[in-house]
Design a protein around this motif. Sequence first.
Motif, PDB file in Angstrom:
ATOM      1  N   ARG A  98       0.825  -1.215   0.000  1.00  0.00           N
ATOM      2  CA  ARG A  98       0.000   0.000   0.000  1.00  0.00           C
ATOM      3  C   ARG A  98       0.854   1.257   0.000  1.00  0.00           C
ATOM      4  NH1 ARG A  98      -5.185  -0.553   2.369  1.00  0.00           N
ATOM      5  NH2 ARG A  98      -4.767   1.118   3.879  1.00  0.00           N
ATOM      6  N   ARG A  99       2.143   1.132   0.367  1.00  0.00           N
ATOM      7  CA  ARG A  99       3.124   2.205   0.320  1.00  0.00           C
ATOM      8  C   ARG A  99       2.682   3.417   1.142  1.00  0.00           C
ATOM      9  NH1 ARG A  99       4.331   3.369  -5.778  1.00  0.00           N
ATOM     10  NH2 ARG A  99       2.059   3.395  -5.814  1.00  0.00           N
ATOM     11  N   ARG A 100       2.248   3.117   2.389  1.00  0.00           N
ATOM     12  CA  ARG A 100       1.911   4.175   3.334  1.00  0.00           C
ATOM     13  C   ARG A 100       2.956   4.151   4.448  1.00  0.00           C
ATOM     14  NH1 ARG A 100      -4.721   3.522   3.789  1.00  0.00           N
ATOM     15  NH2 ARG A 100      -5.125   3.792   1.535  1.00  0.00           N
ATOM     16  N   PRO A 101       3.734   5.206   4.573  1.00  0.00           N
ATOM     17  CA  PRO A 101       4.871   5.190   5.505  1.00  0.00           C
ATOM     18  C   PRO A 101       4.507   4.802   6.930  1.00  0.00           C
ATOM     19  CG  PRO A 101       4.971   7.114   4.077  1.00  0.00           C
ATOM     20  CD  PRO A 101       3.658   6.472   3.813  1.00  0.00           C
ATOM     21  N   LEU A 102       3.407   5.333   7.484  1.00  0.00           N
ATOM     22  CA  LEU A 102       3.037   5.027   8.861  1.00  0.00           C
ATOM     23  C   LEU A 102       2.728   3.540   9.032  1.00  0.00           C
ATOM     24  CD1 LEU A 102       2.467   6.002  11.698  1.00  0.00           C
ATOM     25  CD2 LEU A 102       0.104   6.511  10.999  1.00  0.00           C
ATOM     26  N   GLU A 103       1.989   2.960   8.074  1.00  0.00           N
ATOM     27  CA  GLU A 103       1.672   1.540   8.162  1.00  0.00           C
ATOM     28  C   GLU A 103       2.927   0.693   8.035  1.00  0.00           C
ATOM     29  OE1 GLU A 103      -1.251   0.666   5.252  1.00  0.00           O
ATOM     30  OE2 GLU A 103      -2.890   1.686   6.311  1.00  0.00           O
ATOM     31  N   ILE A 104       3.840   1.097   7.157  1.00  0.00           N
ATOM     32  CA  ILE A 104       5.096   0.347   6.999  1.00  0.00           C
ATOM     33  C   ILE A 104       5.903   0.386   8.299  1.00  0.00           C
ATOM     34  CG2 ILE A 104       7.300   0.291   5.778  1.00  0.00           C
ATOM     35  CD1 ILE A 104       5.851   1.359   3.309  1.00  0.00           C
ATOM     36  N   ALA A 105       5.961   1.546   8.942  1.00  0.00           N
ATOM     37  CA  ALA A 105       6.723   1.668  10.196  1.00  0.00           C
ATOM     38  C   ALA A 105       6.114   0.807  11.291  1.00  0.00           C
ATOM     39  CB  ALA A 105       6.756   3.138  10.627  1.00  0.00           C
ATOM     40  N   ILE A 106       4.786   0.823  11.413  1.00  0.00           N
ATOM     41  CA  ILE A 106       4.127   0.025  12.455  1.00  0.00           C
ATOM     42  C   ILE A 106       4.341  -1.464  12.210  1.00  0.00           C
ATOM     43  CG2 ILE A 106       1.888  -0.622  13.414  1.00  0.00           C
ATOM     44  CD1 ILE A 106       0.958   2.246  12.902  1.00  0.00           C
ATOM     45  N   GLY A 107       4.136  -1.906  10.971  1.00  0.00           N
ATOM     46  CA  GLY A 107       4.306  -3.321  10.664  1.00  0.00           C
ATOM     47  C   GLY A 107       5.743  -3.792  10.859  1.00  0.00           C
ATOM     48  N   SER A 108       6.705  -2.983  10.423  1.00  0.00           N
ATOM     49  CA  SER A 108       8.118  -3.363  10.554  1.00  0.00           C
ATOM     50  C   SER A 108       8.528  -3.446  12.025  1.00  0.00           C
ATOM     51  CB  SER A 108       8.996  -2.362   9.813  1.00  0.00           C
ATOM     52  OG  SER A 108       8.648  -2.300   8.446  1.00  0.00           O
ATOM     53  N   ALA A 109       8.137  -2.438  12.816  1.00  0.00           N
ATOM     54  CA  ALA A 109       8.474  -2.449  14.243  1.00  0.00           C
ATOM     55  C   ALA A 109       7.840  -3.644  14.951  1.00  0.00           C
ATOM     56  CB  ALA A 109       8.013  -1.143  14.888  1.00  0.00           C
ATOM     57  N   ALA A 110       6.610  -3.970  14.574  1.00  0.00           N
ATOM     58  CA  ALA A 110       5.940  -5.113  15.202  1.00  0.00           C
ATOM     59  C   ALA A 110       6.665  -6.416  14.877  1.00  0.00           C
ATOM     60  CB  ALA A 110       4.491  -5.176  14.733  1.00  0.00           C
ATOM     61  N   LEU A 111       7.140  -6.575  13.655  1.00  0.00           N
ATOM     62  CA  LEU A 111       7.824  -7.819  13.293  1.00  0.00           C
ATOM     63  C   LEU A 111       9.166  -7.945  14.017  1.00  0.00           C
ATOM     64  CD1 LEU A 111       7.789 -10.385  11.613  1.00  0.00           C
ATOM     65  CD2 LEU A 111       8.874  -9.114   9.742  1.00  0.00           C
ATOM     66  N   VAL A 112       9.925  -6.852  14.085  1.00  0.00           N
ATOM     67  CA  VAL A 112      11.211  -6.893  14.797  1.00  0.00           C
ATOM     68  C   VAL A 112      10.981  -7.203  16.273  1.00  0.00           C
ATOM     69  CG1 VAL A 112      13.211  -5.537  15.506  1.00  0.00           C
ATOM     70  CG2 VAL A 112      12.354  -5.370  13.157  1.00  0.00           C
ATOM     71  N   ALA A 113       9.978  -6.535  16.881  1.00  0.00           N
ATOM     72  CA  ALA A 113       9.682  -6.785  18.301  1.00  0.00           C
ATOM     73  C   ALA A 113       9.229  -8.215  18.526  1.00  0.00           C
ATOM     74  CB  ALA A 113       8.615  -5.798  18.780  1.00  0.00           C
ATOM     75  N   ALA A 114       8.417  -8.765  17.624  1.00  0.00           N
ATOM     76  CA  ALA A 114       7.954 -10.141  17.777  1.00  0.00           C
ATOM     77  C   ALA A 114       9.119 -11.122  17.680  1.00  0.00           C
ATOM     78  CB  ALA A 114       6.907 -10.452  16.719  1.00  0.00           C
ATOM     79  N   THR A 115      10.062 -10.850  16.796  1.00  0.00           N
ATOM     80  CA  THR A 115      11.224 -11.725  16.650  1.00  0.00           C
ATOM     81  C   THR A 115      12.078 -11.727  17.927  1.00  0.00           C
ATOM     82  OG1 THR A 115      11.258 -11.280  14.282  1.00  0.00           O
ATOM     83  CG2 THR A 115      13.239 -12.237  15.243  1.00  0.00           C
ATOM     84  N   LEU A 116      12.316 -10.540  18.487  1.00  0.00           N
ATOM     85  CA  LEU A 116      13.126 -10.449  19.700  1.00  0.00           C
ATOM     86  C   LEU A 116      12.404 -11.071  20.896  1.00  0.00           C
ATOM     87  CD1 LEU A 116      14.522  -6.799  19.308  1.00  0.00           C
ATOM     88  CD2 LEU A 116      15.673  -8.969  18.808  1.00  0.00           C
ATOM     89  N   ALA A 117      11.093 -10.864  20.991  1.00  0.00           N
ATOM     90  CA  ALA A 117      10.335 -11.437  22.102  1.00  0.00           C
ATOM     91  C   ALA A 117      10.267 -12.956  22.005  1.00  0.00           C
ATOM     92  CB  ALA A 117       8.927 -10.836  22.127  1.00  0.00           C
ATOM     93  N   GLY A 118      10.144 -13.478  20.789  1.00  0.00           N
ATOM     94  CA  GLY A 118      10.067 -14.920  20.622  1.00  0.00           C
ATOM     95  C   GLY A 118      11.361 -15.629  20.915  1.00  0.00           C
ATOM     96  N   GLU A 119      12.473 -14.880  20.938  1.00  0.00           N
ATOM     97  CA  GLU A 119      13.764 -15.489  21.215  1.00  0.00           C
ATOM     98  C   GLU A 119      13.800 -16.065  22.631  1.00  0.00           C
ATOM     99  OE1 GLU A 119      17.675 -16.690  20.251  1.00  0.00           O
ATOM    100  OE2 GLU A 119      15.977 -16.000  19.037  1.00  0.00           O
ATOM    101  N   ASP A 120      13.114 -15.414  23.590  1.00  0.00           N
ATOM    102  CA  ASP A 120      13.096 -15.894  24.966  1.00  0.00           C
ATOM    103  C   ASP A 120      12.128 -17.057  25.151  1.00  0.00           C
ATOM    104  OD1 ASP A 120      14.938 -13.968  25.655  1.00  0.00           O
ATOM    105  OD2 ASP A 120      13.400 -12.497  26.220  1.00  0.00           O
ATOM    106  N   LEU A 121      11.151 -17.178  24.263  1.00  0.00           N
ATOM    107  CA  LEU A 121      10.168 -18.254  24.410  1.00  0.00           C
ATOM    108  C   LEU A 121      10.675 -19.576  23.867  1.00  0.00           C
ATOM    109  CD1 LEU A 121       6.915 -16.328  23.397  1.00  0.00           C
ATOM    110  CD2 LEU A 121       7.746 -16.839  25.701  1.00  0.00           C
ATOM    111  N   PHE A 122      11.672 -19.524  23.004  1.00  0.00           N
ATOM    112  CA  PHE A 122      12.220 -20.750  22.416  1.00  0.00           C
ATOM    113  C   PHE A 122      13.724 -20.799  22.694  1.00  0.00           C
ATOM    114  CE2 PHE A 122       8.554 -19.397  19.920  1.00  0.00           C
ATOM    115  CZ  PHE A 122       7.779 -20.548  19.927  1.00  0.00           C
TER     116      PHE A 122
END
Length: 403
Positions: A98-122
Amino acid sequence: MPVASRVWAETWRLVVVVLVGLFLFATVWSTTEVDTISDSRLGAHLLVDFAVGVVAVVLVPFRHRAPLLVGVLVVAASTVSTLAAGAAALALVSLVTRRRPLEIAIGSAALVAATLAGEDLFPEQEPTPLWQVAIAAVVCTALLVAVGIAIGQRRALLDGLRERAALLERDQQLREDRAREQERAHLAREMHDVLGHRLSLVALHAGALEYRGRSLSPEETVEAAGVVRAEAHSALTELRDVLGVLRDPADATTGTAPPQPTLRDLPALLDEARRSGADVTATTAPASADAPDAVGRHAYRVVQEGLTNARRHAAGQPVTVTVDVVHGPALRVRVTNPTAHRAEQATATPDAATSDAATPDAAPAGHGLRGLAERARLLGGSFSAGRDASGTHVVEAVLPWTA
């Protein structure tokens, strides 16, 4: 896009998402330290991973309706489910298209945070430094964002090309409609010029025959009827010639369009008018022979229409036709005749009364004159028609050509 194509496009994406999720599920759990985890807790982890992954896969088809909401939910699900990792990647790419900067920033930050958080669960058997995990998460997210932007740009380009093609198609349709309108106007002008002249002659002779029929000898009646028949036949022939342009293009090779009259045919037109009883005086400059046929055709039609109008609206009055060449070069065609008033017609000579009685009630003039004005405009010339100060009706056209 057809329904079958949309179903197939969504199906193969879901298959890829499931395969990626199963691959990561097997890879992560095979390297996870499970010795310190009880069997019940391990079973619960596996069940949650699988259940949340299934929910994420089910949510993926709804990403087009609510891209940001579905994207954030699926990415959050990937925190506790390796099976949802493929769905999270697809949701982020779809969001970025969709090329909307705010949506791209939110989605990217959520994926990075999910990856780091999942590191402690596994917990792994050989733990990876957190900074390396962060770099890998940022790099993978950047790659997914780049892929999404590329897909979005390609879609925008295709949409632009489709819109441009639609605009060109509409523009082409408008040009075709305009060409058809111009062709219809050309046909109407030609039919008026040709048939108006011929049918006015038919009406003139038929009116004279009706008015004087009882006083004519059988030989004169036959002669007058022959003139009417000949003029009607000429009108029918010229109508067939004009309608020849409507021939189906597939049959265009079966014949050729008849030649249109030019200034070379003007003497025949004037003789025809004189035979019908008109008093016509013509003056044609020798230099007018240099005019191209295209200009000569329009000049012929101007004289023809002038004679027709004089016969219809001022029967019995003398007509003067002048064709000369003016600076330009250009042809100047001038047709003049005195206008007939009702009071003068009441005291006219018997011959003039006969001609006037033979003239049918004329329709308001205008169509032919507008056609002549259009002819002059197409050549870049000028046209005027009306009474001058002395009450003489003047039709004048100046038709230029390139020397």
